[in-house]
Design a protein around this motif. Structure first.
Motif, mmCIF file in Angstrom:
data_model
loop_
_atom_site.group_PDB
_atom_site.id
_atom_site.type_symbol
_atom_site.label_atom_id
_atom_site.label_comp_id
_atom_site.label_asym_id
_atom_site.label_seq_id
_atom_site.Cartn_x
_atom_site.Cartn_y
_atom_site.Cartn_z
ATOM 1 N N GLY A 33 -10.838 -9.902 8.395
ATOM 2 C CA GLY A 33 -12.156 -10.218 8.938
ATOM 3 C C GLY A 33 -13.065 -9.021 9.086
ATOM 4 N N LYS A 34 -12.482 -7.827 9.262
ATOM 5 C CA LYS A 34 -13.318 -6.637 9.431
ATOM 6 C C LYS A 34 -14.063 -6.260 8.150
ATOM 7 C CE LYS A 34 -9.653 -3.183 8.572
ATOM 8 N NZ LYS A 34 -8.886 -2.073 9.175
ATOM 9 N N LYS A 35 -13.677 -6.849 7.004
ATOM 10 C CA LYS A 35 -14.373 -6.568 5.752
ATOM 11 C C LYS A 35 -15.256 -7.729 5.281
ATOM 12 C CE LYS A 35 -12.454 -4.373 2.289
ATOM 13 N NZ LYS A 35 -13.239 -3.117 2.209
ATOM 14 N N THR A 36 -15.307 -8.834 6.052
ATOM 15 C CA THR A 36 -16.062 -9.995 5.598
ATOM 16 C C THR A 36 -17.342 -10.182 6.411
ATOM 17 O OG1 THR A 36 -14.975 -11.599 7.067
ATOM 18 C CG2 THR A 36 -13.888 -11.100 4.967
ATOM 19 N N LYS A 37 -18.283 -10.864 5.832
ATOM 20 C CA LYS A 37 -19.584 -11.076 6.469
ATOM 21 C C LYS A 37 -19.466 -11.897 7.742
ATOM 22 C CE LYS A 37 -24.257 -12.776 5.517
ATOM 23 N NZ LYS A 37 -25.180 -13.357 4.507
ATOM 24 N N ASN A 38 -18.605 -12.936 7.699
ATOM 25 C CA ASN A 38 -18.489 -13.833 8.854
ATOM 26 C C ASN A 38 -17.377 -13.446 9.810
ATOM 27 O OD1 ASN A 38 -20.563 -15.430 7.799
ATOM 28 N ND2 ASN A 38 -19.133 -16.719 6.644
ATOM 29 N N ARG A 44 -5.539 -2.176 -10.677
ATOM 30 C CA ARG A 44 -6.430 -1.075 -10.261
ATOM 31 C C ARG A 44 -7.882 -1.530 -10.164
ATOM 32 N NH1 ARG A 44 -6.445 3.424 -13.894
ATOM 33 N NH2 ARG A 44 -5.437 2.200 -15.545
ATOM 34 N N ARG A 45 -8.304 -2.385 -11.090
ATOM 35 C CA ARG A 45 -9.649 -2.950 -10.994
ATOM 36 C C ARG A 45 -9.794 -3.747 -9.696
ATOM 37 N NH1 ARG A 45 -15.097 -2.808 -11.866
ATOM 38 N NH2 ARG A 45 -15.952 -4.904 -12.170
ATOM 39 N N LEU A 46 -8.811 -4.577 -9.383
ATOM 40 C CA LEU A 46 -8.870 -5.393 -8.174
ATOM 41 C C LEU A 46 -8.902 -4.525 -6.922
ATOM 42 C CD1 LEU A 46 -8.666 -8.059 -6.633
ATOM 43 C CD2 LEU A 46 -6.185 -8.012 -7.006
ATOM 44 N N ASN A 47 -7.988 -3.582 -6.821
ATOM 45 C CA ASN A 47 -7.928 -2.761 -5.617
ATOM 46 C C ASN A 47 -9.161 -1.868 -5.474
ATOM 47 O OD1 ASN A 47 -5.520 -3.894 -4.957
ATOM 48 N ND2 ASN A 47 -4.261 -2.103 -5.401
ATOM 49 N N ASN A 48 -9.655 -1.350 -6.584
ATOM 50 C CA ASN A 48 -10.873 -0.536 -6.506
ATOM 51 C C ASN A 48 -12.047 -1.352 -5.983
ATOM 52 O OD1 ASN A 48 -9.565 1.725 -7.458
ATOM 53 N ND2 ASN A 48 -10.204 1.435 -9.582
ATOM 54 N N ARG A 49 -12.191 -2.570 -6.459
ATOM 55 C CA ARG A 49 -13.287 -3.427 -5.997
ATOM 56 C C ARG A 49 -13.105 -3.787 -4.524
ATOM 57 N NH1 ARG A 49 -17.208 -3.717 -6.331
ATOM 58 N NH2 ARG A 49 -17.893 -5.884 -6.608
ATOM 59 N N LEU A 50 -11.888 -4.107 -4.127
ATOM 60 C CA LEU A 50 -11.670 -4.478 -2.722
ATOM 61 C C LEU A 50 -11.901 -3.291 -1.789
ATOM 62 C CD1 LEU A 50 -8.540 -6.816 -3.047
ATOM 63 C CD2 LEU A 50 -10.911 -7.487 -2.609
ATOM 64 N N ARG A 51 -11.589 -2.090 -2.234
ATOM 65 C CA ARG A 51 -11.863 -0.905 -1.410
ATOM 66 C C ARG A 51 -13.372 -0.698 -1.242
ATOM 67 N NH1 ARG A 51 -7.712 1.392 -4.911
ATOM 68 N NH2 ARG A 51 -5.755 1.538 -3.741
ATOM 69 N N GLU A 83 0.816 -1.211 0.000
ATOM 70 C CA GLU A 83 0.000 0.000 0.000
ATOM 71 C C GLU A 83 0.852 1.265 0.000
ATOM 72 O OE1 GLU A 83 0.635 -1.161 4.355
ATOM 73 O OE2 GLU A 83 0.268 -2.184 2.450
ATOM 74 N N SER A 84 0.431 2.249 -0.789
ATOM 75 C CA SER A 84 1.123 3.536 -0.826
ATOM 76 C C SER A 84 1.147 4.153 0.571
ATOM 77 C CB SER A 84 0.414 4.481 -1.803
ATOM 78 O OG SER A 84 0.517 4.008 -3.114
ATOM 79 N N GLY A 85 2.260 4.801 0.882
ATOM 80 C CA GLY A 85 2.393 5.411 2.192
ATOM 81 C C GLY A 85 2.967 4.493 3.251
ATOM 82 N N LYS A 86 3.285 3.271 2.862
ATOM 83 C CA LYS A 86 3.903 2.338 3.809
ATOM 84 C C LYS A 86 5.190 2.939 4.365
ATOM 85 C CE LYS A 86 5.482 -1.705 5.484
ATOM 86 N NZ LYS A 86 4.871 -2.494 6.560
ATOM 87 N N ASN A 134 12.948 -6.910 2.098
ATOM 88 C CA ASN A 134 12.076 -7.086 0.942
ATOM 89 C C ASN A 134 10.718 -6.468 1.256
ATOM 90 O OD1 ASN A 134 13.871 -8.396 -0.732
ATOM 91 N ND2 ASN A 134 13.244 -10.451 -0.097
ATOM 92 N N ALA A 135 10.095 -5.872 0.247
ATOM 93 C CA ALA A 135 8.835 -5.166 0.463
ATOM 94 C C ALA A 135 7.777 -6.131 0.995
ATOM 95 C CB ALA A 135 8.368 -4.531 -0.835
ATOM 96 N N ALA A 136 7.132 -5.740 2.117
ATOM 97 C CA ALA A 136 6.147 -6.607 2.755
ATOM 98 C C ALA A 136 5.185 -5.756 3.573
ATOM 99 C CB ALA A 136 6.829 -7.641 3.650
ATOM 100 N N THR A 137 4.043 -6.341 3.883
ATOM 101 C CA THR A 137 3.079 -5.653 4.726
ATOM 102 C C THR A 137 2.301 -6.670 5.535
ATOM 103 O OG1 THR A 137 1.301 -3.991 4.750
ATOM 104 C CG2 THR A 137 1.221 -5.639 2.992
ATOM 105 N N LEU A 138 1.879 -6.262 6.732
ATOM 106 C CA LEU A 138 1.093 -7.100 7.637
ATOM 107 C C LEU A 138 -0.081 -6.293 8.170
ATOM 108 C CD1 LEU A 138 0.684 -9.648 9.462
ATOM 109 C CD2 LEU A 138 2.235 -8.552 11.108
ATOM 110 N N ASN A 139 -1.278 -6.801 7.957
ATOM 111 C CA ASN A 139 -2.512 -6.198 8.476
ATOM 112 C C ASN A 139 -2.615 -4.697 8.190
ATOM 113 O OD1 ASN A 139 -3.244 -8.705 9.594
ATOM 114 N ND2 ASN A 139 -2.104 -8.272 11.480
ATOM 115 N N PRO A 140 -2.542 -4.286 6.923
ATOM 116 C CA PRO A 140 -2.661 -2.854 6.624
ATOM 117 C C PRO A 140 -4.040 -2.320 7.006
ATOM 118 C CG PRO A 140 -2.816 -4.166 4.622
ATOM 119 C CD PRO A 140 -2.420 -5.106 5.715
ATOM 120 N N GLU A 141 -4.100 -1.028 7.271
ATOM 121 C CA GLU A 141 -5.322 -0.383 7.736
ATOM 122 C C GLU A 141 -6.471 -0.539 6.743
ATOM 123 O OE1 GLU A 141 -8.005 1.484 10.068
ATOM 124 O OE2 GLU A 141 -5.970 0.868 10.643
ATOM 125 N N ARG A 142 -6.171 -0.605 5.449
ATOM 126 C CA ARG A 142 -7.233 -0.678 4.439
ATOM 127 C C ARG A 142 -7.995 -1.994 4.483
ATOM 128 N NH1 ARG A 142 -3.711 -1.112 -1.237
ATOM 129 N NH2 ARG A 142 -2.788 -3.164 -0.844
#
Length: 804
Positions: A284-289, A544-551, A238-241, A506-514
């Motif tokens: 999990g904060k973005k999923t139904k279950n 961009r299609r993927l990230n836009n839909r996930l947002r 994610e940008s701003g990491k 190496n570029a990596a991320t864990l539990n980003p805010e988005r």
């Protein structure tokens, strides 16, 4: 139906043998092929018709149970890892032996042994790239530093070889019968060679082409047409990491002398633009279950037998299930009781070229700094069916092998180019997957990835405990900005790589805010990442299609993720088509055909569904327009690479009067309109021909997706004109010969829910009903229930075999 296919392929095989009798050297013996007890007739039986309750397998410490479900997916239950992987080798060979061996022979540069001199140039290039050399170094690395992993690989090889030893003429895979040869023993070397082969399939470089472009365009114009970051960069991390490490210093020389003469050799094949892979995980904060959901769909060549083979591998302490790579241990993309993971290609340049200056014609030494370095010679003895062995001498420098010299495809130019590639360094990718299969948490995932070198991959991760992560993993050289973009002078020590980026950096991320992580072969980071990264093949639309839909999405379910994997929306068309129509103006306004096509384009919703005609029209118009724009550049005497489709659309939309649109061979000054109109004229010509010869131009009929047998001439062993949508730059990136080679969606709740499918079937036997039975399911965007099976479960059991 499968009997009819066998009669057809037999006729094709015989015709092929007759037509190319000189390259192959001999027609397959007809009597064994037609023998009712041993010939191709015996390959019309499916695996359930040949099932046995018990098989004797030596070197097991305890019996191993193999339970096949209704789709012929084996679930192996063993008491320990050595027994598990010995059984995996045996079971995989039962269903995919010919594929395993054919792919490793291709990786070793040995196809000429099977088909004759027609494959000699291919074998020579494969050997000159040093795939077998890299596998030899990998084997040596294991022998010296990881005897435990080597023992498991050897157990797998033992399982394969026990199957080969039991293999009767009747059960011999039909490809061996048609091509008239028999399998040879498997080995640990072949498993490592297979992993190197995957690196060769996925890596690309454009050093030679960019060197030519620099000469043709000048550096300023080159940088404008090939910027390091696109205007709409939506990177993997994610940008701003915030990067919480101190980067290693990299020193750039005060001056660099690049070659000034054009380079005329034929470059190595590159991955096809627009193909690639997707993976993502949502928190999990973005999923139904409230559970994480992970998805993965690697896009590769669509082949039969399929690249993947589905399995569950279980010991008393662990059960893992997913897609395996026939010939390699463990699961490559899958899940266990606690985590799920998947992979996409990271498109990182880990392959650089150096021009070598030899001391004299003997090539025993080459210039380096103020002195000379000694070379080594490797004699590659290539057996050729029906002819004498061909011996190729390959010179090795400290950078790597001389791939191009006067003895290979450089007749037009006296050049010597050495290849430096991370594949030529000892590594242990197999351990990554052995550890990942048993991982329980994010720390285990990171420990597994620390062993991974090549090909560079984006590893997505999710756990039942709630973590989601992404890590871009490989062994990445430390480079100064611009290093490796152009051919380098091998005599200049300043051109050396200055080490490697530490794994922890190496570029990596864990539990980003988005609330999600994702990759679709785009740029790995934004410009704040402190290390130089460049590649001209990064994706600019799927990501961009993927990230836009996930947002946008919330209360996400497994069904939502399945639909997203099969999403046919063409973002490039949505952005480019209005520009094309505007620049076209009233051109051909008096043409009924033009009016018909424009109406279809203007009413199109930008979805590349199989029945859509707008996608066909856009595909032709845009490609013809882009071809017109870059024709003079592409027609240069020396090989070059064209600017990306994204950059081309940017120029059309924002700078339609840019000098890049001028055509030197045409009087006056041309603008973007000239090329858009020329592209539309080409569309009219192409459509007139298509409608006269083919008729319907729905996208599926125009695209003609084909899942092709590994031997292309065995057409009856292929699936042609598969009814499905998608395409290049689309999340469902299914083209004519490339697409989602495996789709998986996993919800990580108290009970794992998993679904998967690939375009093929479990069997490698074209006569089996399990050879291509997944294709209709895959083509419609549907899935198989892929949950973990417990030992003793009787639900949907096809048959059970005990190895003892």
């Amino acid at each position: 139906m499968r009997f009819f296919s066998f009669f057809l392929v037999l006729a094709i095989a015989l015709a092929l043998a007759l037509a190319v009798s000189m390259p192959i050297g001999q027609i397959p013996p007809l009597a064994p092929l037609l023998d009712p007890n041993h010939g191709f007739w015996q390959n019309t039986l499916s695996e359930d018709e040949l099932a046995v309750e018990e098989v004797d397998l030596e070197n097991l410490s305890a019996p191993v149970q193999v339970t096949y479900d209704q789709n012929l997916i084996p679930h192996i239950f063993a008491e320990n890892e050595a027994d598990l992987y010995r059984a995996q080798g045996y079971v995989t060979a039962q269903h995919r032996l010919w594929q395993m061996e054919f792919q490793t022979m291709a990786a070793a540069g040995r196809v000429s042994e099977i088909v004759g001199p027609i494959a000699l140039d291919l074998d020579r290039m494969t050997r000159r790239k040093g795939l077998a050399y890299g596998a030899e170094l990998g084997l040596k690395y294991l022998q010296e530093s990881d005897s435990e992993t080597l023992a498991l690989i050897e157990a797998y090889a033992d399982g394969v070889n026990q199957y080969i030893a039991q293999l009767s003429d009747a059960r011999l895979p039909v490809e061996y019968k048609i091509l008239n040869y028999r399998p040879e023993p498997w080995s640990a070397f072949k498993t490592l060679l297979l992993l190197k082969y995957m690196s060769d399939m996925l890596v690309g470089d454009r050093d030679l082409e960019f060197s030519n472009l620099r000469k043709i365009l000048g550096e300023a114009k080159l940088n404008r047409l090939f910027p390091q970051f696109p205007a709409a960069n939506d990177p993997i991390i994610e940008s701003g990491k915030v990067w919480d490490f101190e980067p290693l210093p990299v020193s750039k020389p005060d001056s660099v002398d690049y070659p000034t003469d054009a380079i005329l050799i034929e470059p190595l094949p590159q991955p096809e633009e627009g193909t690639g892979s997707n993976n993502w995980a949502v928190a999990g904060k973005k999923t139904k279950n409230g559970n994480p959901i992970l998805a993965n769909d690697p896009h590769l060549s669509l082949n039969l037998p399929s690249l993947w083979y589905a399995m569950q591998l279980s010991t008393p302490s662990n059960s893992v299930k997913g897609a395996t790579l026939p010939g390699a241990l463990g699961v490559i993309s899958g899940f266990n009781q606690d985590i799920a993971w998947g992979v996409t290609n990271a498109t990182r340049d880990t392959r650089d070229w150096y021009r070598i200056t030899f001391q004299d014609k003997s090539r025993k030494a080459y210039r380096y700094g103020n002195g000379w370095k000694d070379t080594e010679f490797r004699l590659e003895q290539i057996k050729v069916k029906g002819q004498a062995t061909f011996v190729d001498t390959v010179v090795y420098t400290h950078y790597g092998p001389i791939v191009y010299d006067r003895s290979f495809k450089t007749e037009r130019q006296d050049v010597d180019f050495a290849l430096k590639w991370t594949v030529h360094q000892g590594s242990n990718e197999q351990k990554t997957f052995l550890l990942m299969n048993k991982a329980r948490n994010h720390s285990d995932y990171n420990r597994a990835l620390d062993h991974y070198t090549a090909p560079a991959q984006n590893f997505v991760f999710a756990s039942r405990s709630g973590d989601i992560a992404m890590r871009i993993q490989g062994k990445f050289p430390l480079k100064w900005p611009g290093q490796g973009k152009f051919l380098m002078d091998g005599a200049d020590p300043r051109m050396e790589w200055q080490g490697y980026i530490p794994n922890a950096q190496n570029a990596a991320t864990l539990n980003p805010e988005r609330g999600f992580v994702s990759s679709a072969n785009q740029h790995p980071t934004d410009s704040t990442y402190p290390y130089y990264v460049f590649d001209n093949t990064y994706e600019h639309y799927r990501n961009r299609r993927l990230n836009n839909r996930l947002r946008e999405m919330d209360q996400i379910t497994v069904e939502d993720m399945k639909e997203l994997q099969f999403d046919d929306y063409n973002l490039q068309a949505a952005e480019a088509l209005p520009v094309l129509i505007s620049l076209l103006g009233t051109h051909k306004a008096d043409s009924p055909e033009a009016d018909k096509y424009l109406k279809e384009l203007k009413s199109w919703d930008f979805f590349a569904d199989p029945n859509q005609k707008g996608q066909t029209l856009y595909s032709i118009w845009s490609s013809e327009t882009f071809e017109s724009i870059w024709r003079e550049l592409s027609g240069a005497r020396a090989p070059v690479v064209r600017p990306s489709s994204y950059q081309t659309v940017e120029l059309l939309a924002k700078y339609p009067r840019d000098s890049v649109f001028d055509v030197k061979s045409v009087e006056g000054v041309e603008t973007a309109e000239y090329h858009v109109k020329a592209g539309f004229d080409s569309l009219l010509v192409a459509m007139a021909k298509w409608e006269a010869e083919e008729g319907d131009y729905a996208w599926t009929n125009y695209k003609k997706t084909t899942i092709q047998h590994l031997v292309p001439t065995f057409k009856s062993f292929s699936a042609t004109n598969v009814y499905t949508g998608g395409g290049s730059g689309i999340l469902n990136a299914t083209g004519s010969r490339h697409g989602a080679s495996w789709r998986m969606v996993v919800e990580l709740g108290s009970q794992m829910e998993a679904f998967g499918v690939y375009p093929g079937g479990q069997s490698g036997n074209p006569g089996s009903k399990y050879y291509g039975n997944f294709i209709p399911v895959w083509a419609k965007g549907e899935y198989l229930d892929f949950g973990l099976r417990t030992q003793g479960s009787s639900e949907a059991v096809l048959f059970t075999t005990v190895l003892k």
